[in-house]
Design a protein around this motif. Structure first.
Motif, PDB file in Angstrom:
ATOM      1  N   VAL A   1       0.854  -1.203   0.000  1.00 15.99           N
ATOM      2  CA  VAL A   1       0.000   0.000   0.000  1.00 15.99           C
ATOM      3  C   VAL A   1       0.890   1.254   0.000  1.00 15.99           C
ATOM      4  O   VAL A   1       0.715   2.156  -0.824  1.00 15.99           O
ATOM      5  N   ALA A   2       1.845   1.303   0.936  1.00 13.32           N
ATOM      6  CA  ALA A   2       2.682   2.503   1.068  1.00 13.32           C
ATOM      7  C   ALA A   2       3.669   2.637  -0.086  1.00 13.32           C
ATOM      8  O   ALA A   2       3.976   3.746  -0.532  1.00 13.32           O
ATOM      9  N   ASP A   3       4.193   1.500  -0.588  1.00 11.66           N
ATOM     10  CA  ASP A   3       5.269   1.565  -1.576  1.00 11.66           C
ATOM     11  C   ASP A   3       4.800   1.687  -3.025  1.00 11.66           C
ATOM     12  O   ASP A   3       5.505   2.251  -3.853  1.00 11.66           O
TER      13      ASP A   3
ATOM     14  N   PHE B   1       4.741 -14.132  -4.676  1.00 13.48           N
ATOM     15  CA  PHE B   1       4.703 -13.361  -3.428  1.00 13.48           C
ATOM     16  C   PHE B   1       3.505 -13.793  -2.587  1.00 13.48           C
ATOM     17  O   PHE B   1       2.528 -14.348  -3.104  1.00 13.48           O
ATOM     18  N   SER B   2       3.633 -13.550  -1.273  1.00 20.62           N
ATOM     19  CA  SER B   2       2.544 -13.938  -0.369  1.00 20.62           C
ATOM     20  C   SER B   2       2.453 -12.920   0.758  1.00 20.62           C
ATOM     21  O   SER B   2       3.319 -12.043   0.891  1.00 20.62           O
ATOM     22  N   LEU B   3       1.381 -13.023   1.561  1.00 21.36           N
ATOM     23  CA  LEU B   3       1.223 -12.092   2.674  1.00 21.36           C
ATOM     24  C   LEU B   3       2.266 -12.395   3.734  1.00 21.36           C
ATOM     25  O   LEU B   3       2.582 -13.559   3.990  1.00 21.36           O
TER      26      LEU B   3
ATOM     27  N   PRO C   1      -0.589  -8.963  10.268  1.00 17.97           N
ATOM     28  CA  PRO C   1      -1.943  -9.240   9.777  1.00 17.97           C
ATOM     29  C   PRO C   1      -2.568  -8.013   9.100  1.00 17.97           C
ATOM     30  O   PRO C   1      -2.281  -6.880   9.487  1.00 17.97           O
ATOM     31  N   VAL C   2      -3.409  -8.283   8.099  1.00 13.01           N
ATOM     32  CA  VAL C   2      -4.042  -7.207   7.332  1.00 13.01           C
ATOM     33  C   VAL C   2      -5.245  -6.666   8.110  1.00 13.01           C
ATOM     34  O   VAL C   2      -6.062  -7.436   8.593  1.00 13.01           O
ATOM     35  N   SER C   3      -5.334  -5.335   8.238  1.00 15.36           N
ATOM     36  CA  SER C   3      -6.535  -4.735   8.814  1.00 15.36           C
ATOM     37  C   SER C   3      -7.222  -3.905   7.727  1.00 15.36           C
ATOM     38  O   SER C   3      -6.570  -3.442   6.780  1.00 15.36           O
ATOM     39  N   PHE C   4      -8.546  -3.760   7.855  1.00 16.84           N
ATOM     40  CA  PHE C   4      -9.315  -3.066   6.813  1.00 16.84           C
ATOM     41  C   PHE C   4     -10.014  -1.840   7.384  1.00 16.84           C
ATOM     42  O   PHE C   4     -10.268  -1.770   8.583  1.00 16.84           O
TER      43      PHE C   4
ATOM     44  N   HIS D   1      -2.914  -1.783   5.214  1.00 15.86           N
ATOM     45  CA  HIS D   1      -1.574  -2.177   4.765  1.00 15.86           C
ATOM     46  C   HIS D   1      -1.673  -3.571   4.165  1.00 15.86           C
ATOM     47  O   HIS D   1      -2.508  -4.352   4.586  1.00 15.86           O
ATOM     48  N   VAL D   2      -0.815  -3.863   3.202  1.00 12.75           N
ATOM     49  CA  VAL D   2      -0.707  -5.234   2.699  1.00 12.75           C
ATOM     50  C   VAL D   2       0.780  -5.568   2.662  1.00 12.75           C
ATOM     51  O   VAL D   2       1.496  -5.189   1.726  1.00 12.75           O
ATOM     52  N   TRP D   3       1.267  -6.199   3.736  1.00  9.43           N
ATOM     53  CA  TRP D   3       2.695  -6.549   3.796  1.00  9.43           C
ATOM     54  C   TRP D   3       2.950  -7.811   2.989  1.00  9.43           C
ATOM     55  O   TRP D   3       2.304  -8.835   3.206  1.00  9.43           O
TER      56      TRP D   3
END
Lengths: 415, 66
Positions: free
Chosen positions: A157-159, A390-392, A397-400, A410-412
């Motif tokens: 998300v940020a990158d 790629f994977s999570l 953990p993803v929050s919405f 975020h999606v790390w």
């Protein structure tokens, strides 16, 4: 991310049990844990059109049929959340010399004014005009993805998702790239306040935005270049010339409408890809399927919830609606309606009916849909071409977030 | 085979043109440019796909073979 439920308001007399359902679109815990799973559950547990007492009390249109009909019926369902007559009255009372308060036109205006206000933008955002930008959008996407790739693990998300639409905006508008930091700061503020619907704060941000753009806007009037601002100066709104106030309105709407929408759309897509390695494999092996995959991800994870106001007392699909009541066009619900899409929870980019309304329907159909499609497709293409599987990152953990634009905070990713 | 389009209700999704720009030509603003198309033989399938792709559901295929 946990949020406090807004207090429930009293239920008006015309709201029967059959159309009552308690749902907080900003704070429902199950919705914030997994928005689209909660929507699939709502199709089983909630009425297709319901009234919720949360956030001041409003209607939610969940079925495809309700969203489709209401989006196209601009007489019964107005986009003027505050009527234009009232806005004009308020503006006329401002002291002389007060800054112009930009309005997000043509989003919040009904036809026929809507048509006149939208027409100049229509050409700039046509498929033909957008196709010419595809090469430069790809360059931007490649540089962001390569920069992210070097890190080994990153928040997508940020990158990628956040910076891409800002850079595309600067490019289309011909705004000085050295201002990028200022715009990024505004975007960051905008994104951090995505849950906060405080009107005064939104107006302050809009004024900050027009303040940084004003000299460029004025310069393009005198020295036109090959960019959107120059083009908009040269068009007319109906039968009159464009004014600086119109220009500020246009800039504000294009800046805000094309930001969190694209950010959330791409992030939801990247999240889906990260959790589906077989799909990654399939699309890497045959990238010609990526446009169809883009469409199916838009359907499966539709993310915008436009607002309307009921113009007059009506019966709509068997439900009594009163003038002045607010309607949430819950498009994410429409695109997961089993009546329209059999097995809606299944991602299948070869499904028979893949025609979604993620960009809305009717005259307010998302003006930027062609640009958004190119941005999404190009990012998916380059992400799949440049990153190995790629994977999570399960340690983060993803929050919405909910609200009018739904998506992950975020999606790390790991690769 | 003929295609009829309720041109006044076109909102510029351009999904038909994404299937075939020749069968479904757009104007400079991205709206459909025609309200009727004679489908050349051999392009019936393409015409049906283009019609189905319209989110506004304003494209109708008139099949005279049936």
């Amino acid at each position: 991310m946990s949020e406090t439920l807004s207090p429930a308001v009293a239920r008006p007399d015309h709201i029967t049990d059959a159309v009552f359902y308690d749902f907080d679109m900003f704070a429902d815990p199950a919705y914030l844990a997994n928005p689209h799973a909660r929507i699939l559950d709502m199709h089983k547990s909630a009425p297709p059109i319901f009234w919720t007492p949360r956030n001041g009390g409003h209607w939610m249109f969940v079925s495809h049929a309700a969203n489709f009909e209401a989006s196209r019926d601009v007489e019964k369902f107005s986009s003027e959340i505050v009527p234009q007559s009232k806005i004009k009255e308020m503006m006329s009372k401002l002291p002389p010399g007060a800054p112009h308060i930009p309005q997000p036109l043509p989003i919040n205006i009904d036809p026929p004014e809507h048509t006149a206000y939208r027409a100049p933008l229509q050409r700039a955002f046509s498929p033909k005009a957008i196709n010419e930008l595809k090469g430069s959008i790809r360059e931007l996407a490649i540089s962001l993805i390569e920069e992210m790739k070097a890190k080994g693990t990153a928040d997508f998300v940020a990158d990628v998702a956040e910076p891409l639409p800002v850079q595309v905006f600067l490019k289309m508008f011909g705004l000085p790239l050295e201002r990028q930091a200022a715009y990024r700061a505004l975007v960051k503020e905008h994104m951090e306040n995505i849950r906060n619907h405080d009107t005064a704060a939104i107006v302050r941000r809009m004024l900050k935005l027009t303040a940084i753009m004003k000299d460029t806007i004025l310069d393009r009037k005198a020295n036109p270049k090959d960019d959107l601002i120059s083009m908009l100066w040269q068009t007319r709104i109906g039968d009159r010339e464009t004014t600086i106030n119109d220009m500020e309105n246009y800039c504000v709407v294009l800046f805000t409408a094309g930001l969190d929408t694209v950010v959330n759309g791409i992030s939801l897509g990247a999240h889906h890809l990260a959790t589906n390695p077989e799909l990654q494999q399939q699309l890497r092996a045959d990238p010609s399927q990526i446009p169809a995959a883009t469409e199916e991800m838009l359907r499966r994870y539709t993310f915008t919830v436009p607002l309307r106001v009921v113009s007059k007392d009506i019966e709509f699909q068997g439900v009594n609606l009163k003038a002045g009541e607010r309607i949430m066009l819950f498009l994410p619900g429409a695109d997961l309606d089993a009546k329209e899409y059999p097995n809606p929870e299944v991602y299948n980019h070869k499904r028979e009916n893949s025609v979604h309304i993620a960009f809305g329907a009717g005259p307010h159909r998302c003006l930027g849909s062609h640009l958004a499609r190119v941005e999404l497709q190009v990012v998916y293409e380059e992400l799949l071409a440049r990153l190995p599987q790629f994977s999570l990152d399960t340690s983060k953990p993803v929050s919405f977030h909910g609200g009018h634009v739904v998506g992950p905070d975020h999606v790390w990713l790991n690769w | 085979m003929k295609i009829r389009i309720d041109k006044a209700r076109c909102v510029g999704n351009a999904r038909c043109a994404a299937i075939s720009e020749t069968l479904f030509p757009l104007d400079d603003e991205g709206y459909i440019a025609v309200s009727e198309v004679d489908v050349p033989p051999g392009q019936e399938q393409l015409a049906r796909r283009g019609a189905r792709a319209c989110p506004e559901r304003i494209i109708v295929v008139e099949d005279d073979s049936q």
